[in-house]
Design a protein around this motif. Structure first.
Motif, PDB file in Angstrom:
ATOM      1  N   THR A   1     -21.621  -3.978  33.287  1.00  0.00           N
ATOM      2  CA  THR A   1     -22.093  -2.864  32.463  1.00  0.00           C
ATOM      3  C   THR A   1     -22.899  -1.855  33.273  1.00  0.00           C
ATOM      4  O   THR A   1     -22.876  -0.662  32.981  1.00  0.00           O
ATOM      5  N   LEU A   2     -23.594  -2.333  34.303  1.00  0.00           N
ATOM      6  CA  LEU A   2     -24.427  -1.442  35.106  1.00  0.00           C
ATOM      7  C   LEU A   2     -23.623  -0.637  36.121  1.00  0.00           C
ATOM      8  O   LEU A   2     -24.003   0.478  36.479  1.00  0.00           O
ATOM      9  N   PHE A   3     -22.521  -1.211  36.580  1.00  0.00           N
ATOM     10  CA  PHE A   3     -21.719  -0.557  37.617  1.00  0.00           C
ATOM     11  C   PHE A   3     -20.258  -0.488  37.161  1.00  0.00           C
ATOM     12  O   PHE A   3     -19.408  -1.271  37.611  1.00  0.00           O
ATOM     13  N   PRO A   4     -19.934   0.445  36.275  1.00  0.00           N
ATOM     14  CA  PRO A   4     -18.582   0.518  35.707  1.00  0.00           C
ATOM     15  C   PRO A   4     -17.507   0.941  36.705  1.00  0.00           C
ATOM     16  O   PRO A   4     -16.311   0.787  36.421  1.00  0.00           O
ATOM     17  N   ASP A   5     -17.913   1.463  37.868  1.00  0.00           N
ATOM     18  CA  ASP A   5     -16.931   1.948  38.838  1.00  0.00           C
ATOM     19  C   ASP A   5     -16.685   0.971  39.979  1.00  0.00           C
ATOM     20  O   ASP A   5     -16.273   1.374  41.080  1.00  0.00           O
ATOM     21  N   LEU A   6     -16.923  -0.294  39.755  1.00  0.00           N
ATOM     22  CA  LEU A   6     -16.642  -1.309  40.771  1.00  0.00           C
ATOM     23  C   LEU A   6     -15.161  -1.308  41.125  1.00  0.00           C
ATOM     24  O   LEU A   6     -14.303  -0.978  40.291  1.00  0.00           O
ATOM     25  N   ASP A   7     -14.846  -1.692  42.351  1.00  0.00           N
ATOM     26  CA  ASP A   7     -13.437  -1.740  42.724  1.00  0.00           C
ATOM     27  C   ASP A   7     -12.740  -2.844  41.924  1.00  0.00           C
ATOM     28  O   ASP A   7     -13.377  -3.800  41.467  1.00  0.00           O
ATOM     29  N   PRO A   8     -11.424  -2.733  41.710  1.00  0.00           N
ATOM     30  CA  PRO A   8     -10.700  -3.667  40.838  1.00  0.00           C
ATOM     31  C   PRO A   8     -10.870  -5.132  41.229  1.00  0.00           C
ATOM     32  O   PRO A   8     -10.942  -5.998  40.345  1.00  0.00           O
ATOM     33  N   HIS A   9     -10.932  -5.425  42.530  1.00  0.00           N
ATOM     34  CA  HIS A   9     -11.056  -6.822  42.965  1.00  0.00           C
ATOM     35  C   HIS A   9     -12.377  -7.421  42.496  1.00  0.00           C
ATOM     36  O   HIS A   9     -12.409  -8.515  41.909  1.00  0.00           O
ATOM     37  N   HIS A  10     -13.484  -6.712  42.739  1.00  0.00           N
ATOM     38  CA  HIS A  10     -14.794  -7.216  42.309  1.00  0.00           C
ATOM     39  C   HIS A  10     -14.874  -7.301  40.783  1.00  0.00           C
ATOM     40  O   HIS A  10     -15.440  -8.242  40.232  1.00  0.00           O
ATOM     41  N   ARG A  11     -14.300  -6.311  40.119  1.00  0.00           N
ATOM     42  CA  ARG A  11     -14.320  -6.303  38.652  1.00  0.00           C
ATOM     43  C   ARG A  11     -13.613  -7.536  38.095  1.00  0.00           C
ATOM     44  O   ARG A  11     -14.119  -8.207  37.200  1.00  0.00           O
ATOM     45  N   LYS A  12     -12.443  -7.849  38.627  1.00  0.00           N
ATOM     46  CA  LYS A  12     -11.697  -9.015  38.155  1.00  0.00           C
ATOM     47  C   LYS A  12     -12.487 -10.305  38.385  1.00  0.00           C
ATOM     48  O   LYS A  12     -12.503 -11.197  37.541  1.00  0.00           O
ATOM     49  N   GLN A  13     -13.139 -10.390  39.546  1.00  0.00           N
ATOM     50  CA  GLN A  13     -13.944 -11.581  39.841  1.00  0.00           C
ATOM     51  C   GLN A  13     -15.077 -11.740  38.830  1.00  0.00           C
ATOM     52  O   GLN A  13     -15.350 -12.850  38.350  1.00  0.00           O
ATOM     53  N   LEU A  14     -15.743 -10.642  38.517  1.00  0.00           N
ATOM     54  CA  LEU A  14     -16.888 -10.702  37.620  1.00  0.00           C
ATOM     55  C   LEU A  14     -16.466 -10.997  36.183  1.00  0.00           C
ATOM     56  O   LEU A  14     -17.137 -11.755  35.474  1.00  0.00           O
ATOM     57  N   VAL A  15     -15.360 -10.403  35.744  1.00  0.00           N
ATOM     58  CA  VAL A  15     -14.859 -10.687  34.394  1.00  0.00           C
ATOM     59  C   VAL A  15     -14.537 -12.171  34.272  1.00  0.00           C
ATOM     60  O   VAL A  15     -14.881 -12.818  33.275  1.00  0.00           O
ATOM     61  N   ALA A  16     -13.888 -12.717  35.285  1.00  0.00           N
ATOM     62  CA  ALA A  16     -13.559 -14.151  35.260  1.00  0.00           C
ATOM     63  C   ALA A  16     -14.823 -14.997  35.224  1.00  0.00           C
ATOM     64  O   ALA A  16     -14.868 -16.030  34.549  1.00  0.00           O
ATOM     65  N   LYS A  17     -15.859 -14.553  35.933  1.00  0.00           N
ATOM     66  CA  LYS A  17     -17.121 -15.297  35.943  1.00  0.00           C
ATOM     67  C   LYS A  17     -17.751 -15.331  34.558  1.00  0.00           C
ATOM     68  O   LYS A  17     -18.295 -16.362  34.144  1.00  0.00           O
ATOM     69  N   THR A  18     -17.684 -14.233  33.814  1.00  0.00           N
ATOM     70  CA  THR A  18     -18.301 -14.208  32.489  1.00  0.00           C
ATOM     71  C   THR A  18     -17.652 -15.214  31.542  1.00  0.00           C
ATOM     72  O   THR A  18     -18.277 -15.657  30.581  1.00  0.00           O
ATOM     73  N   ALA A  19     -16.409 -15.581  31.821  1.00  0.00           N
ATOM     74  CA  ALA A  19     -15.713 -16.542  30.962  1.00  0.00           C
ATOM     75  C   ALA A  19     -16.268 -17.956  31.114  1.00  0.00           C
ATOM     76  O   ALA A  19     -15.860 -18.864  30.385  1.00  0.00           O
ATOM     77  N   GLU A  20     -17.216 -18.156  32.029  1.00  0.00           N
ATOM     78  CA  GLU A  20     -17.820 -19.471  32.209  1.00  0.00           C
ATOM     79  C   GLU A  20     -18.926 -19.760  31.186  1.00  0.00           C
ATOM     80  O   GLU A  20     -19.448 -20.882  31.144  1.00  0.00           O
ATOM     81  N   GLY A  21     -19.290 -18.760  30.387  1.00  0.00           N
ATOM     82  CA  GLY A  21     -20.321 -18.971  29.372  1.00  0.00           C
ATOM     83  C   GLY A  21     -19.943 -18.279  28.082  1.00  0.00           C
ATOM     84  O   GLY A  21     -19.453 -17.141  28.101  1.00  0.00           O
ATOM     85  N   GLU A  22     -20.160 -18.925  26.948  1.00  0.00           N
ATOM     86  CA  GLU A  22     -19.767 -18.343  25.657  1.00  0.00           C
ATOM     87  C   GLU A  22     -20.432 -16.997  25.411  1.00  0.00           C
ATOM     88  O   GLU A  22     -19.774 -16.033  25.002  1.00  0.00           O
ATOM     89  N   GLU A  23     -21.750 -16.908  25.637  1.00  0.00           N
ATOM     90  CA  GLU A  23     -22.475 -15.673  25.335  1.00  0.00           C
ATOM     91  C   GLU A  23     -22.077 -14.550  26.279  1.00  0.00           C
ATOM     92  O   GLU A  23     -21.918 -13.402  25.854  1.00  0.00           O
ATOM     93  N   ALA A  24     -21.923 -14.860  27.559  1.00  0.00           N
ATOM     94  CA  ALA A  24     -21.493 -13.837  28.509  1.00  0.00           C
ATOM     95  C   ALA A  24     -20.074 -13.375  28.192  1.00  0.00           C
ATOM     96  O   ALA A  24     -19.749 -12.186  28.302  1.00  0.00           O
ATOM     97  N   ALA A  25     -19.237 -14.308  27.773  1.00  0.00           N
ATOM     98  CA  ALA A  25     -17.852 -13.970  27.447  1.00  0.00           C
ATOM     99  C   ALA A  25     -17.777 -13.033  26.244  1.00  0.00           C
ATOM    100  O   ALA A  25     -17.063 -12.022  26.275  1.00  0.00           O
ATOM    101  N   ILE A  26     -18.519 -13.337  25.179  1.00  0.00           N
ATOM    102  CA  ILE A  26     -18.449 -12.495  23.991  1.00  0.00           C
ATOM    103  C   ILE A  26     -19.077 -11.131  24.254  1.00  0.00           C
ATOM    104  O   ILE A  26     -18.588 -10.102  23.774  1.00  0.00           O
ATOM    105  N   SER A  27     -20.143 -11.080  25.053  1.00  0.00           N
ATOM    106  CA  SER A  27     -20.750  -9.789  25.380  1.00  0.00           C
ATOM    107  C   SER A  27     -19.791  -8.929  26.190  1.00  0.00           C
ATOM    108  O   SER A  27     -19.671  -7.721  25.967  1.00  0.00           O
ATOM    109  N   THR A  28     -19.096  -9.541  27.135  1.00  0.00           N
ATOM    110  CA  THR A  28     -18.106  -8.806  27.931  1.00  0.00           C
ATOM    111  C   THR A  28     -16.971  -8.314  27.055  1.00  0.00           C
ATOM    112  O   THR A  28     -16.521  -7.170  27.171  1.00  0.00           O
TER     113      THR A  28
END
Length: 246
Positions: free
Chosen positions: A66-93
């Motif tokens: 949310t803080l850095f919306p212009d991240l490169d696609p590779h980093h963005r994909k990594q971070l989105v996948a990371k949020t799926a490790e927690g219910e609250e982070a996943a729903i917020s994402t």
């Protein structure tokens, strides 16, 4: 989510990276995620920050997205996948990070579990203030595809929305029926939540970071059920948690 635990994790990561400026930013309790992460990038690099975020709490990944919306696609994909490790982070994402790919939405919906669906039918919200800040809340709702009251009164005029009474930091409870959050359009017509609308809470924090709950409910004026939330944290680390439904 435990902010003290997250700060301790951040301290360990900053020490390991020998990032003295970042360490000082983390130890300053007045600093929020944005200040800390921007300091880390300036002192080290985006790559270094992403590496540490991926090794820690999934909430960090959501915040970075949310803080850095212009991240490169590779980093963005990594971070989105990371949020799926927690219910609250996943729903917020899922709720608040735009332009997700279809397979990412599916992954996050599965990770969020029951949080991705309506938490049940309610007719009221209540807020308990156990935080060191002053707060008020309003209700957002979706009617015919439009998010209200912003579709009627723009966010730049949020003071015209209907708000609860202000709670002083560290104590107090306020409860309001969802029907009380109706607003008027420019022609004087009433725009109000309708039975069956998806509804959720938005908390305003004085001199701090507002919090929009990712949890959704279904409005039913014929039920007595109330969604009870608790505000915790500080102005720079606000937290809004569902306590129960009574």
């Amino acid at each position: 989510m435990n902010y003290d635990k997250q700060r301790r994790q951040g301290v360990r990561a900053a020490i390991a990276a020998r990032a003295d400026q970042t360490l000082a930013a983390i130890r300053d309790l007045n600093n929020c995620y944005g200040t800390i992460m921007k300091t880390a990038i300036e002192e080290t690099s985006v790559e270094t920050l992403v590496e540490h975020v991926l090794d820690n709490d999934p909430e960090w990944a959501y915040r970075m997205l949310t803080l850095f919306p212009d991240l490169d696609p590779h980093h963005r994909k990594q971070l989105v996948a990371k949020t799926a490790e927690g219910e609250e982070a996943a729903i917020s994402t899922l709720r608040f990070v735009p332009h997700l790919e279809d397979h990412e939405e599916t992954m996050l919906t599965q990770a969020a579990g029951k949080l991705a669906h309506s938490m049940g039918e309610i007719s009221a919200f209540s807020l308990i203030d156990q935080a060191w800040y002053n707060a008020e809340f309003t209700v957002f709702w979706v009617d015919q595809g439009q998010v209200q009251p912003a579709a009627t009164i723009p966010k730049s005029q949020w003071g015209k929305w209907k708000w609860s009474e202000k709670l002083s930091g560290g104590g107090g409870t306020v409860k309001m029926n969802i029907s009380e959050f109706a607003v008027e359009d420019k022609d004087g017509n009433t725009v109000a939540p309708q039975p069956g609308n998806e509804v959720w809470m938005y908390m305003w924090v004085q001199a701090g970071d507002d919090f929009e709950s990712p949890l959704r409910f279904t409005y039913n004026p014929n039920t007595e059920a109330t969604a009870n939330f608790t505000a915790t944290g500080t102005t720079k680390s606000t937290r809004l948690s569902l306590t129960n439904i009574t």
